[in-house]
Motif scaffolding. Structure first.
Motif, PDB file in Angstrom:
ATOM      1  N   UNK A  56       9.921   7.739   7.408  1.00 23.21           N
ATOM      2  CA  UNK A  56       8.571   8.245   7.161  1.00 23.21           C
ATOM      3  C   UNK A  56       8.550   9.044   5.872  1.00 23.21           C
ATOM      4  N   UNK A  57       9.547   9.855   5.713  1.00 21.01           N
ATOM      5  CA  UNK A  57       9.602  10.686   4.521  1.00 21.01           C
ATOM      6  C   UNK A  57       9.680   9.812   3.273  1.00 21.01           C
ATOM      7  N   UNK A  62       3.866   7.073   8.327  1.00 20.95           N
ATOM      8  CA  UNK A  62       4.558   7.277   9.588  1.00 20.95           C
ATOM      9  C   UNK A  62       4.391   6.107  10.539  1.00 20.95           C
ATOM     10  N   UNK A  96       0.002   8.747  18.936  1.00 21.98           N
ATOM     11  CA  UNK A  96       0.178  10.120  19.414  1.00 21.98           C
ATOM     12  C   UNK A  96      -1.160  10.587  19.960  1.00 21.98           C
ATOM     13  N   UNK A 112      -4.582  19.538  12.209  1.00 20.57           N
ATOM     14  CA  UNK A 112      -3.728  19.997  11.112  1.00 20.57           C
ATOM     15  C   UNK A 112      -2.272  19.634  11.358  1.00 20.57           C
ATOM     16  N   UNK A 113      -1.870  19.810  12.601  1.00 16.52           N
ATOM     17  CA  UNK A 113      -0.482  19.499  12.940  1.00 16.52           C
ATOM     18  C   UNK A 113      -0.187  18.022  12.676  1.00 16.52           C
ATOM     19  N   UNK A 114      -1.063  17.166  13.193  1.00  7.74           N
ATOM     20  CA  UNK A 114      -0.833  15.741  13.017  1.00  7.74           C
ATOM     21  C   UNK A 114      -0.989  15.331  11.557  1.00  7.74           C
ATOM     22  N   UNK A 115      -1.901  16.016  10.863  1.00  8.62           N
ATOM     23  CA  UNK A 115      -2.158  15.638   9.475  1.00  8.62           C
ATOM     24  C   UNK A 115      -0.992  16.006   8.564  1.00  8.62           C
ATOM     25  N   UNK A 116      -0.226  17.001   8.979  1.00  8.76           N
ATOM     26  CA  UNK A 116       0.864  17.405   8.096  1.00  8.76           C
ATOM     27  C   UNK A 116       2.111  16.587   8.363  1.00  8.76           C
ATOM     28  N   UNK A 117       1.944  15.298   8.321  1.00 12.91           N
ATOM     29  CA  UNK A 117       3.116  14.436   8.341  1.00 12.91           C
ATOM     30  C   UNK A 117       3.308  13.569   9.561  1.00 12.91           C
ATOM     31  N   UNK A 118       2.612  13.872  10.658  1.00 13.07           N
ATOM     32  CA  UNK A 118       2.914  13.141  11.890  1.00 13.07           C
ATOM     33  C   UNK A 118       2.136  11.846  12.058  1.00 13.07           C
ATOM     34  N   UNK A 141     -11.606  17.988   5.470  1.00 14.20           N
ATOM     35  CA  UNK A 141     -10.378  18.269   4.741  1.00 14.20           C
ATOM     36  C   UNK A 141      -9.357  17.142   4.926  1.00 14.20           C
ATOM     37  N   UNK A 144     -10.363  14.252   2.933  1.00 11.98           N
ATOM     38  CA  UNK A 144     -10.239  14.439   1.490  1.00 11.98           C
ATOM     39  C   UNK A 144      -8.774  14.350   1.058  1.00 11.98           C
ATOM     40  N   UNK A 145      -7.867  14.473   2.009  1.00 14.64           N
ATOM     41  CA  UNK A 145      -6.460  14.296   1.675  1.00 14.64           C
ATOM     42  C   UNK A 145      -6.069  12.820   1.742  1.00 14.64           C
ATOM     43  N   UNK A 146      -7.053  11.994   1.943  1.00  9.50           N
ATOM     44  CA  UNK A 146      -6.786  10.569   1.914  1.00  9.50           C
ATOM     45  C   UNK A 146      -6.384   9.972   3.246  1.00  9.50           C
TER      46      UNK A 146
END
Lengths: 340, 340
Positions: A56-57, A62, A96, A112-118, A141, A144-146
């Motif tokens: 994922x990284x 993901x 998820x 926010x939790x899921x949006x930050x990488x999950x 938000x 807007x982060x795509x």
DNA sequence: TAACCTTACTCAAACGTTTGCGTGTGGATA
DNA sequence: TATCCACACGCAAACGTTTGAGTAAGGTTA
């Protein structure tokens, strides 16, 4: 605790480089047949599985869809999830699920939790509190982060994104029409407070049906229920000595609760009072008498939502953005509660 | 598509190194007050959120709990999930839910997928097919890789891990006792096929209760239902001309289905036939008559499971492994279907 | 035998973090 | 003015993976 097998470990054991191992497992022509087979055998033996996190990284995606729903213990929402899972699994996506418990704060935190990488994108039905507060900054938000967002059922008109809904108004109108066509003239409606979008839309549909049939609507035939958990008292008070011949309820719980109260009052369903509910859940199906209801086709909503989301996720970056609103047809499931 | 704010981006904008940014955000004493404030202000302005994936990779843990359940559209399981979420959120864990749809293969896939980086540990109730096949290699493999597993409800005795169950036998016995104490002597049981562990245990409890009351059990009072989706026909055939005064059903669906059939036969509940079900779901609560049932306390199961798992996840590596089996008390909820 | 091509690898950077250690600058001390 | 120390910061490795570019060894050609 056995440690996890990684490319590095395999590389060390076989005395080759990490990249050789990686390429060998991918059957790259760069690597000799001999080495390829050795590596594969070893990987199989030690049950090597690539680490998703690392992938994922690296790939910056993901392959996971996040679903946020207001309630997890809710038949309709779980059927939607079922639909999403179906499509997601087909297309190689993970799912998820998080519940906001109808709380604005928890919705924000989860998103926010899921949006930050999950997760790569979201399918969501907004919390009651969010509809009330009209604060959608978290969703805006995220977009807007795509990260694509698909709203379903409890949507927000102002937000520009894909949406999957049923025609709540039409569904309600069809339900009410059905009662009218049976000859009912004194039709009460059990609905929610106005800020719940679907409640309001369904109420409008009910009113429209009456208008078409030229039946004046009566304020004392409308009950807007505040506290869902305590609807029994409200409905009971409302139905006390009320002269009606039908009830349209905007959800399953209101419908069965009304049915139970009528039963206690000694009224017969459908002969004295006919009932139509909304949402085709197990309650309506198994109740005696079984309840006529408007089916929302939850699974279909899930399927369509997932497709919309995955389309966005896999779209070329240079095709222009375009947002769709899919309207799923409702259908009236006729059962005993409206048989005359 | 705005690109995500990362440490690198902030570093570049502010013309400092990545590590400085990272440390500044953590209020490290190494960094001057001035820089710290600048960085924090910038991060806030651009809404920086650390990337979970990168953190997971670095920390080699995801702070995520995986739940795998046989069915998502199922009241009992969703209440369990509710309990797990409660504890997880308190302790800063995320929850991923997957459903196996009672399929062995999907259970394996889900488990492997989550195990390869997405979750630190699992809470699971095994699929019907898995219980039938008695193939648990995927679970054993997961555990051998050092990921803790908590089994609940549909557990596997052979596996050495934490477990959370109810005393199915005792619950069934209490339910049957209740019927016996009401004077019922001809008590039928609607149960599942034997390979479903909970079904068998509940049947045993029923038999035990009869034995204590010195009532010989009769084979023709036992119905082992094969096809749950089609239980109506099976139950209907079974109840045809059967001389009974009570029914104990091992789940909610069997209970209401039986109730509906009895209603059609013109038999009165509870006067002609009393009914006790299992699982305290919405059906039992809202049915007319409301159904006496054995509550499994799903939420409590979820809470206990989550606690067991998190304890393991946060345990010192050098404390010896110790596995617990938590048995949750059931309680009999008396309602109209057994009022005499 | 020099030039070139294949083959079969390895290197290194990148994804976004964290963190122990190294280091340049400046001021205070001797 | 040489020495030392604190301060404020940068470097680099690590987590596990992928992949384009680089390279050594050996063979073929002229």
């Amino acid at each position: 605790m056995k440690q996890k097998v990684t490319l590095k470990l395999i590389a060390k054991e076989l005395d080759v480089s990490i990249s050789t191992v990686s390429k060998a497992l991918k059957d790259s022509a760069e690597i000799s047949m001999d080495t390829r087979q050795k590596v594969k055998a070893f990987a199989k033996l030690y049950n090597y599985k690539p680490n998703n996190i690392a992938l994922s990284l690296k790939n910056r995606k993901t392959k996971t869809i996040g679903i946020i729903i207001p309630e997890i213990v809710h038949h309709f929402f779980t059927t939607v999830i079922g639909g999403v899972e179906k499509v997601a699994n087909e297309k190689g996506y993970n799912v998820i699920i998080c519940s906001s418990n109808n709380s604005f704060d928890k919705e924000v935190i989860n998103l926010e939790m899921l949006a930050s990488g999950s997760a790569d994108g979201f399918i969501l039905s907004v919390a009651k509190e969010t509809q009330q507060k009209r604060d959608y900054h978290h969703i805006e938000e995220t977009m807007s982060q795509g990260m694509p967002v698909v709203l379903f059922d409890r949507i927000i008109d102002e937000l520009v994104c894909d949406k999957v809904i049923i025609d709540d108004g039409k569904g309600a109108q069809v339900a009410t029409n059905h009662l009218l066509s049976l000859g009912c003239k004194k039709i009460a409606i059990l609905t929610t407070v106005d800020y719940i979008s679907v409640g309001k839309l369904r109420t409008n549909g009910y009113l429209r049906a009456l208008r078409v049939y030229d039946i004046p609507f009566r304020d004392d035939y409308i009950l807007k229920i505040e506290d869902v958990d305590n609807c029994e008292t409200e409905i009971s008070d409302f139905l006390e000595n009320k002269d009606i011949d039908a009830i349209f309820a905007v959800n399953e719980l209101f419908a069965v609760t009304a049915a139970k109260i009528l039963d206690k009052q000694g009224k017969k369903i459908p002969n004295d009072v006919a009932i139509v509910g909304f949402t085709d859940g197990i309650l309506s199906k198994h109740f005696i008498p079984s309840l006529t209801t408007v089916s929302q086709h939850g699974e279909e909503m899930g399927i369509r939502s997932a497709r919309l989301l995955i389309d966005k996720l896999e779209a070329d970056d240079n095709v222009p953005e375009e947002y769709k609103t899919v309207i799923i047809d409702t259908s009236l499931i006729q059962r005993e509660s409206t048989k005359k």
